[in-house]
Design a protein around this motif. Structure first.
Motif, mmCIF file in Angstrom:
data_model
loop_
_atom_site.group_PDB
_atom_site.id
_atom_site.type_symbol
_atom_site.label_atom_id
_atom_site.label_comp_id
_atom_site.label_asym_id
_atom_site.label_seq_id
_atom_site.Cartn_x
_atom_site.Cartn_y
_atom_site.Cartn_z
ATOM 1 N N GLN A 94 13.246 -2.775 0.672
ATOM 2 C CA GLN A 94 12.362 -2.626 -0.481
ATOM 3 C C GLN A 94 11.851 -1.187 -0.563
ATOM 4 O O GLN A 94 11.361 -0.640 0.423
ATOM 5 N N THR A 95 11.956 -0.599 -1.742
ATOM 6 C CA THR A 95 11.522 0.787 -1.923
ATOM 7 C C THR A 95 10.389 0.918 -2.934
ATOM 8 O O THR A 95 9.839 2.003 -3.102
ATOM 9 N N GLU A 96 10.041 -0.184 -3.615
ATOM 10 C CA GLU A 96 8.991 -0.130 -4.627
ATOM 11 C C GLU A 96 7.616 0.013 -3.977
ATOM 12 O O GLU A 96 7.447 -0.261 -2.786
ATOM 13 N N PRO A 97 6.603 0.442 -4.735
ATOM 14 C CA PRO A 97 5.242 0.486 -4.188
ATOM 15 C C PRO A 97 4.800 -0.910 -3.743
ATOM 16 O O PRO A 97 5.157 -1.918 -4.359
ATOM 17 N N ILE A 98 4.009 -0.941 -2.690
ATOM 18 C CA ILE A 98 3.538 -2.196 -2.117
ATOM 19 C C ILE A 98 2.010 -2.192 -2.093
ATOM 20 O O ILE A 98 1.390 -1.223 -1.651
ATOM 21 N N LEU A 99 1.423 -3.290 -2.567
ATOM 22 C CA LEU A 99 -0.018 -3.491 -2.461
ATOM 23 C C LEU A 99 -0.265 -4.676 -1.536
ATOM 24 O O LEU A 99 0.257 -5.770 -1.768
ATOM 25 N N LEU A 100 -1.050 -4.445 -0.501
ATOM 26 C CA LEU A 100 -1.417 -5.485 0.451
ATOM 27 C C LEU A 100 -2.913 -5.735 0.321
ATOM 28 O O LEU A 100 -3.714 -4.804 0.438
ATOM 29 N N VAL A 101 -3.299 -6.981 0.087
ATOM 30 C CA VAL A 101 -4.714 -7.331 -0.050
ATOM 31 C C VAL A 101 -5.028 -8.424 0.961
ATOM 32 O O VAL A 101 -4.465 -9.523 0.891
ATOM 33 N N PHE A 126 2.671 2.391 0.543
ATOM 34 C CA PHE A 126 1.858 1.206 0.798
ATOM 35 C C PHE A 126 0.393 1.510 0.497
ATOM 36 O O PHE A 126 -0.113 2.576 0.858
ATOM 37 N N ARG A 127 -0.273 0.553 -0.122
ATOM 38 C CA ARG A 127 -1.725 0.590 -0.247
ATOM 39 C C ARG A 127 -2.273 -0.715 0.309
ATOM 40 O O ARG A 127 -1.822 -1.792 -0.076
ATOM 41 N N LEU A 128 -3.228 -0.584 1.220
ATOM 42 C CA LEU A 128 -3.793 -1.733 1.926
ATOM 43 C C LEU A 128 -5.272 -1.847 1.591
ATOM 44 O O LEU A 128 -6.029 -0.890 1.770
ATOM 45 N N LEU A 129 -5.659 -3.012 1.112
ATOM 46 C CA LEU A 129 -7.052 -3.293 0.775
ATOM 47 C C LEU A 129 -7.542 -4.389 1.718
ATOM 48 O O LEU A 129 -7.076 -5.529 1.656
ATOM 49 N N CYS A 130 -8.451 -4.036 2.629
ATOM 50 C CA CYS A 130 -8.948 -4.965 3.649
ATOM 51 C C CYS A 130 -10.346 -5.431 3.286
ATOM 52 O O CYS A 130 -11.257 -4.607 3.154
ATOM 53 N N ALA A 131 -10.527 -6.730 3.165
ATOM 54 C CA ALA A 131 -11.846 -7.296 2.895
ATOM 55 C C ALA A 131 -12.323 -8.048 4.135
ATOM 56 O O ALA A 131 -11.597 -8.879 4.685
ATOM 57 N N ALA A 132 -13.530 -7.741 4.581
ATOM 58 C CA ALA A 132 -14.123 -8.404 5.741
ATOM 59 C C ALA A 132 -15.610 -8.604 5.483
ATOM 60 O O ALA A 132 -16.195 -7.949 4.616
ATOM 61 N N GLN A 146 -6.452 5.427 12.529
ATOM 62 C CA GLN A 146 -5.471 6.482 12.796
ATOM 63 C C GLN A 146 -4.616 6.777 11.570
ATOM 64 O O GLN A 146 -4.156 7.899 11.387
ATOM 65 N N GLY A 147 -4.401 5.758 10.739
ATOM 66 C CA GLY A 147 -3.628 5.943 9.519
ATOM 67 C C GLY A 147 -2.149 6.141 9.787
ATOM 68 O O GLY A 147 -1.681 6.126 10.927
ATOM 69 N N ALA A 148 -1.402 6.320 8.711
ATOM 70 C CA ALA A 148 0.036 6.556 8.788
ATOM 71 C C ALA A 148 0.473 7.217 7.495
ATOM 72 O O ALA A 148 -0.117 6.973 6.433
ATOM 73 N N PRO A 149 1.493 8.084 7.539
ATOM 74 C CA PRO A 149 1.971 8.722 6.310
ATOM 75 C C PRO A 149 2.410 7.683 5.287
ATOM 76 O O PRO A 149 3.117 6.729 5.615
ATOM 77 N N GLY A 150 1.971 7.864 4.051
ATOM 78 C CA GLY A 150 2.366 6.953 2.986
ATOM 79 C C GLY A 150 1.575 5.668 2.931
ATOM 80 O O GLY A 150 1.889 4.782 2.138
ATOM 81 N N LEU A 151 0.535 5.546 3.769
ATOM 82 C CA LEU A 151 -0.313 4.350 3.779
ATOM 83 C C LEU A 151 -1.736 4.744 3.407
ATOM 84 O O LEU A 151 -2.355 5.570 4.079
#
Length: 222
Positions: A94-101, A126-132, A146-151
Motif C-alpha cells: 500500500q502506497t496511499e496515505p494512511i490515517l490511524l485513529v 502515516f498520520r496517527l491520532l491517539c486518544a487516551a 521518538q517518532g519516525a520519518p513520514g509519521l
C-alpha cells in the motif's frame, strides 16, 4: 509495563507462519479442572517470522487478562490460534496515505502497522491520532515520542491533558480529524480501532467529512 494496567508479552513461536499488520490471535487458557476460556488480542509487533508481541490491558473482572498481566512468567506456555483477520490489515504494497485513529488500547494493532511500515522501509505517509483518558494511560509513550520519518502523531486526552497540550481535554470531534487527518481528496485508507462507541462515532465523522465508506476500516471491542 506499558502503563499501570498494561504489559507487552513477547512470545517465542517456532514455526510461526507470520502475520499481517493488524491481525490478532486467540489466547486460550485451560484450568486444571478442564475449564477453558479464550480472548482475542491484537498483535503489536511487526512481522518477523519468529516471535510476536501482545500488549494486554488488564480488564477488571476478566478471566484471561489478569492472568496474562499479573501471573504469567517467562517459560510459561500459552495456547494460541491465529493469525486471524484479513480486512483490518495494512500491507507493505500500500502506497496511499494512511490515517490511524486509536482509542485506548485500540492503539495496539495500529502500532503494529506503524512498526511494520518502518520495518518494510515503506514511504507511505502515516498520520496517527491517539486518544487516551490521561497521559499515563497512553501506550508506547517513549517509542511514540521518538517518532519516525513520514509519521505524524497527534494526542487527544478525554479527561486530563498535559499543561502544554494545545487541546483541552475532551472526546474526539470532527475538527480533530480535519486538523490531524488527511483531506478526503487524498483518498487515504483510514483505520479506526478502540471501544465500540469510539469507533462508531469516529467512523461516522470520517464519512460525514467526505471519506469514502469503503476506505474506512474499523475494529472494535467492548
Amino acid at each position: 509495563m506499558e502503563s499501570a494496567t498494561a504489559v507487552t508479552l513477547t512470545l517465542d513461536l517456532p514455526g510461526w507462519p507470520g502475520h499481517l499488520a493488524g491481525q490478532h490471535v486467540d489466547v486460550r487458557l485451560t484450568a486444571e479442572d478442564g475449564y477453558s476460556t479464550q480472548r482475542s488480542y491484537s498483535i503489536a509487533s511487526a512481522p518477523n517470522g519468529r516471535s510476536l508481541d501482545l500488549t494486554v490491558q488488564r480488564t477488571s473482572g476478566g478471566e484471561v487478562s489478569p492472568y496474562l498481566v499479573d501471573e504469567l512468567v517467562p517459560g510459561d506456555r500459552l495456547e494460541l490460534r491465529g493469525p486471524v483477520g484479513g480486512w483490518f490489515v495494512w500491507r507493505q504494497q500500500q502506497t496511499e496515505p494512511i490515517l490511524l485513529v486509536a482509542g485506548g488500547s485500540g492503539l495496539v494493532p495500529l502500532m503494529c502497522m506503524v512498526r511494520a511500515r518502518e520495518a518494510a522501509g515503506s514511504r507511505a505517509p502515516f498520520r496517527l491520532l491517539c486518544a487516551a483518558r490521561t497521559p499515563s494511560d497512553l501506550l508506547y509513550r517513549s517509542e511514540l515520542r521518538q517518532g519516525a520519518p513520514g509519521l505524524d502523531t497527534t494526542y487527544l486526552y478525554s479527561r486530563e491533558a498535559p499543561a502544554d497540550s494545545p487541546r483541552p481535554p475532551g472526546r474526539i470531534a470532527p475538527e480533530d480529524l480535519v486538523r490531524s487527518g488527511w483531506p478526503p481528496d487524498f483518498e487515504p485508507t483510514c483505520y479506526v480501532c478502540g471501544p465500540t462507541a469510539f469507533v462508531e462515532k469516529t467512523a461516522a465523522y470520517l464519512v460525514l467529512l467526505g471519506h469514502a465508506p469503503e476506505r474506512v476500516r474499523t475494529e472494535r471491542f467492548g
